[in-house]
Design a protein around this motif. Structure first.
Motif, short mmCIF file in Angstrom:
data_model
loop_
_atom_site.label_atom_id
_atom_site.label_comp_id
_atom_site.label_asym_id
_atom_site.label_seq_id
_atom_site.Cartn_x
_atom_site.Cartn_y
_atom_site.Cartn_z
N GLY A 127 -15.16 82.27 52.82
CA GLY A 127 -13.69 82.20 52.85
C GLY A 127 -13.03 83.46 53.34
O GLY A 127 -11.83 83.64 53.16
N VAL A 140 -11.07 82.07 48.39
CA VAL A 140 -12.47 82.41 48.59
C VAL A 140 -13.30 81.63 47.58
O VAL A 140 -12.83 81.31 46.49
CB VAL A 140 -12.73 83.93 48.47
CG1 VAL A 140 -12.09 84.67 49.64
CG2 VAL A 140 -12.19 84.49 47.15
N SER A 141 -14.52 81.32 47.99
CA SER A 141 -15.41 80.51 47.16
C SER A 141 -16.74 81.23 46.98
O SER A 141 -17.11 82.10 47.78
CB SER A 141 -15.67 79.15 47.82
OG SER A 141 -14.47 78.47 48.07
N TYR A 159 -14.08 79.65 42.37
CA TYR A 159 -13.05 79.89 43.39
C TYR A 159 -12.11 81.01 42.96
O TYR A 159 -11.93 81.26 41.77
CB TYR A 159 -12.22 78.63 43.61
CG TYR A 159 -13.01 77.39 43.94
CD1 TYR A 159 -13.35 76.48 42.94
CD2 TYR A 159 -13.41 77.13 45.25
CE1 TYR A 159 -14.08 75.33 43.24
CE2 TYR A 159 -14.13 75.98 45.56
CZ TYR A 159 -14.47 75.09 44.54
OH TYR A 159 -15.19 73.96 44.85
#
Length: 123
Positions: free
Chosen positions: A8, A20-21, A80
């Motif tokens: 991400g 973002v993951s 996440y």
């Protein structure tokens, strides 16, 4: 053993959003508390947010509270970090990490780390 892979990364303008993951390997993901940290150039790695095993409790650094949201999907072995109203000072490499304790806000309390993903916020 847990392996973590972040994704991400991106470049966004101030005021924008980014998610973002972090995907974890292994079948024990739900037994770990998860955290996000960040490290800007020339600075120490700092705590951003953490979430406990079931996802029912979270804790945030004061600098991101109200702008960032941490969440997890144990069925997908994924955590996440939703980042809203981004500021140039949020620019850093973002790392996810796994811990056996919660709340855990110190770097040393996390046993497993990803390699990081770059987030850049332009002014």
């Amino acid at each position: 053993q847990v392996q973590l892979v972040e994704s991400g990364d991106g470049l966004v303008q101030a005021g924008g959003s980014l998610r973002v993951s972090c995907v974890a390997s292994g079948r024990t993901f739900s037994s770990y508390a998860m955290g996000w940290f960040r490290q800007a150039p020339g600075k120490e790695r700092e705590f951003v947010a953490a979430i406990e095993w079931s996802g029912g409790n979270t804790v945030y650094a004061s600098s991101v509270r109200g702008r960032f949201t941490i969440s997890r999907d144990n069925a997908k072995n994924t955590v996440y970090l939703q980042m809203n109203n981004l500021k140039p000072e949020d620019t850093a490499v973002y790392y996810c990490a796994a811990s056996n304790t919660y709340p855990a806000m110190g770097v040393s309390t996390y046993a497993y780390w990803g390699r990081g993903t770059q987030v850049t916020v332009s002014s």
